[in-house]
Structures are given as C-alpha cells and as structure tokens.
Design an enzyme around this catalytic site. Sequence first.
Site, PDB file in Angstrom:
ATOM      1  N   HIS A 278       0.838  -1.204   0.000  1.00 54.60           N
ATOM      2  CA  HIS A 278       0.000   0.000   0.000  1.00 54.60           C
ATOM      3  C   HIS A 278       0.873   1.254   0.000  1.00 54.60           C
ATOM      4  O   HIS A 278       0.646   2.185  -0.795  1.00 54.60           O
ATOM      5  CB  HIS A 278      -0.913  -0.014   1.232  1.00 54.60           C
ATOM      6  CG  HIS A 278      -1.610   1.279   1.494  1.00 54.60           C
ATOM      7  ND1 HIS A 278      -2.902   1.523   1.093  1.00 54.60           N
ATOM      8  CD2 HIS A 278      -1.199   2.410   2.126  1.00 54.60           C
ATOM      9  CE1 HIS A 278      -3.255   2.743   1.463  1.00 54.60           C
ATOM     10  NE2 HIS A 278      -2.226   3.298   2.096  1.00 54.60           N
ATOM     11  N   GLU A 279       1.866   1.281   0.872  1.00 51.72           N
ATOM     12  CA  GLU A 279       2.758   2.449   0.934  1.00 51.72           C
ATOM     13  C   GLU A 279       3.541   2.612  -0.368  1.00 51.72           C
ATOM     14  O   GLU A 279       3.789   3.735  -0.828  1.00 51.72           O
ATOM     15  CB  GLU A 279       3.723   2.312   2.117  1.00 51.72           C
ATOM     16  CG  GLU A 279       3.049   2.283   3.480  1.00 51.72           C
ATOM     17  CD  GLU A 279       2.230   3.519   3.767  1.00 51.72           C
ATOM     18  OE1 GLU A 279       2.550   4.601   3.233  1.00 51.72           O
ATOM     19  OE2 GLU A 279       1.236   3.415   4.521  1.00 51.72           O
ATOM     20  N   HIS A 282       1.674   4.473  -3.053  1.00 46.30           N
ATOM     21  CA  HIS A 282       1.779   5.934  -2.998  1.00 46.30           C
ATOM     22  C   HIS A 282       3.012   6.412  -3.766  1.00 46.30           C
ATOM     23  O   HIS A 282       2.969   7.424  -4.475  1.00 46.30           O
ATOM     24  CB  HIS A 282       1.881   6.400  -1.547  1.00 46.30           C
ATOM     25  CG  HIS A 282       0.599   6.297  -0.773  1.00 46.30           C
ATOM     26  ND1 HIS A 282      -0.576   6.849  -1.212  1.00 46.30           N
ATOM     27  CD2 HIS A 282       0.317   5.695   0.412  1.00 46.30           C
ATOM     28  CE1 HIS A 282      -1.537   6.611  -0.327  1.00 46.30           C
ATOM     29  NE2 HIS A 282      -1.013   5.891   0.663  1.00 46.30           N
ATOM     30  N   GLU A 358      -5.615   7.190  -1.102  1.00 46.38           N
ATOM     31  CA  GLU A 358      -5.499   6.019  -0.245  1.00 46.38           C
ATOM     32  C   GLU A 358      -6.239   4.822  -0.844  1.00 46.38           C
ATOM     33  O   GLU A 358      -5.766   3.680  -0.762  1.00 46.38           O
ATOM     34  CB  GLU A 358      -6.039   6.319   1.155  1.00 46.38           C
ATOM     35  CG  GLU A 358      -5.255   7.372   1.927  1.00 46.38           C
ATOM     36  CD  GLU A 358      -3.848   6.924   2.271  1.00 46.38           C
ATOM     37  OE1 GLU A 358      -3.592   5.704   2.269  1.00 46.38           O
ATOM     38  OE2 GLU A 358      -3.001   7.804   2.545  1.00 46.38           O
ATOM     39  N   ASP A 362      -4.681   1.224  -1.876  1.00 43.35           N
ATOM     40  CA  ASP A 362      -5.249  -0.072  -1.493  1.00 43.35           C
ATOM     41  C   ASP A 362      -5.390  -0.981  -2.715  1.00 43.35           C
ATOM     42  O   ASP A 362      -5.072  -2.178  -2.663  1.00 43.35           O
ATOM     43  CB  ASP A 362      -6.623   0.115  -0.846  1.00 43.35           C
ATOM     44  CG  ASP A 362      -6.526   0.556   0.609  1.00 43.35           C
ATOM     45  OD1 ASP A 362      -5.427   0.483   1.185  1.00 43.35           O
ATOM     46  OD2 ASP A 362      -7.570   0.967   1.162  1.00 43.35           O
TER      47      ASP A 362
END
Length: 423
Positions: A278-279, A282, A358, A362
């Site tokens: 997930h990070e 970004h 976000e 995901d």
Amino acid sequence: MARKMGVFSILAFALYGLFFYWYLFHLSSSSLPFEYQGTSADPVTFMNGRELMLTEEYSKTRNLLFFLSSPWEWLFYILILLTGLNSCFKRWAEEATKRKIFRLPIYLFWLSFVGYLAALPLSYISYSLSKTYNISTQTFPSWMKDELIDFWLNYGLLLIIVPVLYFLLKKSPKRWWVFAWLLSVPFTLFMMFLQPVIIDPLYNDFYPLKNKELEAKILDLASKAHIPAKHVYEVNMAEKTNAMNAYVTGIGSNSRIVLWDTTLNKLTDDQILFIMAHEMGHYVEKHLYFGIAGYLLLSLLGLYLVHTLMQQVLAKWGREVKIPAASDYRSLPLILLLLSMLMFFSSPFSNVVSRYQEARADTYALNMTKNPGAGIGSFQQLTKAGLSQVNPPFLVKMFRYGHPTMLERISMLDEYEVKHRKD
C-alpha cells in the site's frame, strides 16, 4: 465593544461544543447498513462485546476533542487580541531589552508560551483518554518530554518564519503574500528533506529492521515496484502506544520506509507485506509529489485570503484589537487565527483527495500481492488496536478521515475475494 465581542466568542464556542456533543453522542450512528452486517467489515465478526463498547465510547470522546480543539485555538487568539494581553506581550518585550532585534523573539516566546498553556488542558485530556482506554502506553514524563519538544520546535520555526514575514509586510504591504509563498516553496521541501533524519529522531528511536528475512521480502516487493529502497526502518513505539502504523517519509535521498514495532509485533508477514505494498502504491503513483503540489497551491490561496481578510478585519476592528497596521507584529495572532480557520474549513476538501489516493494505494496493494485475506486481516487488527469506528458519522469522516473508512476498505477487499473465488 471588545467586551461584547469576547462574550459573543465564548458563547459561540459553548454552543458549537454543545452541538457536536449532541451530534456525536445522540444524533449520529456508526451502525452498519444491513447489507454489510455479518461480513468481514462488521466489527461483530472480529471484536468481542467489550471491545465494541469501548470503541464506541473512545471514538465519540476522541472525535469530540478533535472538533473542540480548533475552535479552542481560535478562542484563545480572539481573547488574546481583545483582552489587551497581546499588547502586554509587546510591552514586556520592549521593557526587556533596548535592542529591537531581540524584541520580536521575546514577543514570540510569550505568545507561544501562553498558547502552549492554553492548549495543554485539551492535550492532557486526550493523553489521559488514550491511557484510560489502553491505546497509549506512554508515561507522563515521556508525554511531557514530547510536549516540550513540540513547544521548542514550534518556537524555533516561528523564529525563522515570522521575522521574514514581517519584513515582507513592511516592504510590500500589498504583495507580501506572493513573496511569502515563493519563499515557502523551498522551505517546505527543505523541511520534508530534514524530517526523517533530524526531526523524527527527536521523538523516537529509529533503526534498521531487525527481522532480516522480512526486510528481504519487503525490499523484493520494492524492487518489483521499481522503488530504489535499500533499507527498511522500524521505530520503537511500543513504549508509547498500542496502535499500529507504517509509512513512507521524506523526499529524495532521505526517503524511508518505516514500520512501527507494534505493527511488527501484531501482524503476520503477509499482512505487513500488504501494508507495505500500500505504501509503495503511494510512491509508484507519485502521491507524495501531487500532495506537495496541492499543498503549495492551497497555501498560495490561503495566504491571499489571509491578506484580504486581515485588511478587512483591521479596517473594521483595528482599534478594538489594538493593531494599527498589518505590519505591526501584534497582528500575528490574527494571522494565526485566520490560517487555523482556513485550514479547518478546507480540510474536508483535502480529505476527499487524500481518501481517493489512499483507495488507489489499497487497489495497488491488492493487485501487487493478490492477497485480499491479508489486507482484510490487517485492517481488522488496525481497527481493534486503535478502537476505531468502522463506519464513522458523516461529519467525522469529512473532517477527520484522510483514509477511506474501514467499512469501505474491507468491503472492497471482500468484493475482490468473492469475485476471484468465483473465477
């Protein structure tokens, strides 16, 4: 006139607080729509009765404190302006030294110190609340140490920013906000560069991830995402909190992948890998740089609005607040008041953008790991550890949530799992 304005401000704050107490404790509901009951997103399926009760109690009180904190700050600045205390700070600075160069730092110290004392009760209530519900494990001396670090960091930033700001206000009363914004661009980037290596270590200890097998898995995941990461860091948070977190911080050569040790202790490797994916989402989708660009654009608009509103306020109430001109540094509480109000009322819009990013992250994690079960498990554990509402009230979501709600996040993973199970 000043007394009437002060009384009106106190009454407005009281009515505002009563409204949000009524809204959070009596009007709103965090219950799930019928179609989600019994699914993986339903807290009944992964929390016991006591945890459900504590979650409701803790979330409602924490949300009330959030909605009170910004208006409490506004009330402080308004009373500072109306009671004459602001002029006292300036007089004390003038009496303390004959050298003009030292008067502004002394004024800033008094303003910062009294502001710190005014904010301390709500900060302590928040700390005490998290201790009561076993979210925080931090001792009082450790908490006070962090509070004092906050105070001196904020004071140090003011010592850098405010003299430049008032130099611009004196030299260019009509265009100061443009020049201030231009200077803020490199300053913001510089602070983001310093954050991981200078500021964050003041609060916590950072060190390379001890679990080298897990680090190898994370770095392999980063390699597949074409992320040039060489190390993963863990931070010692267990002595402060039972909550969990993971994030990517910094820019350029100072960027870091960071895991709280609470996350490492409570989640499986697959769940941690989902969170790290997930990070990485970004990073791949350049959300950090879009975020910086958005912040800088909003700050330009914000500075322009501060300039416009300050001129209007001083033209109408300059005598009552004892500020003869915007370039007089007694206007600082007014500037801080306007900035705080603009940030608060713009937060629903910035949160919409953040929730979109976000959700994209995901989706990226899901496509990368192909493991919705790990994602569901990690989100359930995050909910339990933080006593977070799965389906918060509308205004809480709008003003507080930079992430989709857990109902939205887990439901998305549930749908993916069901769809691919059929396939």
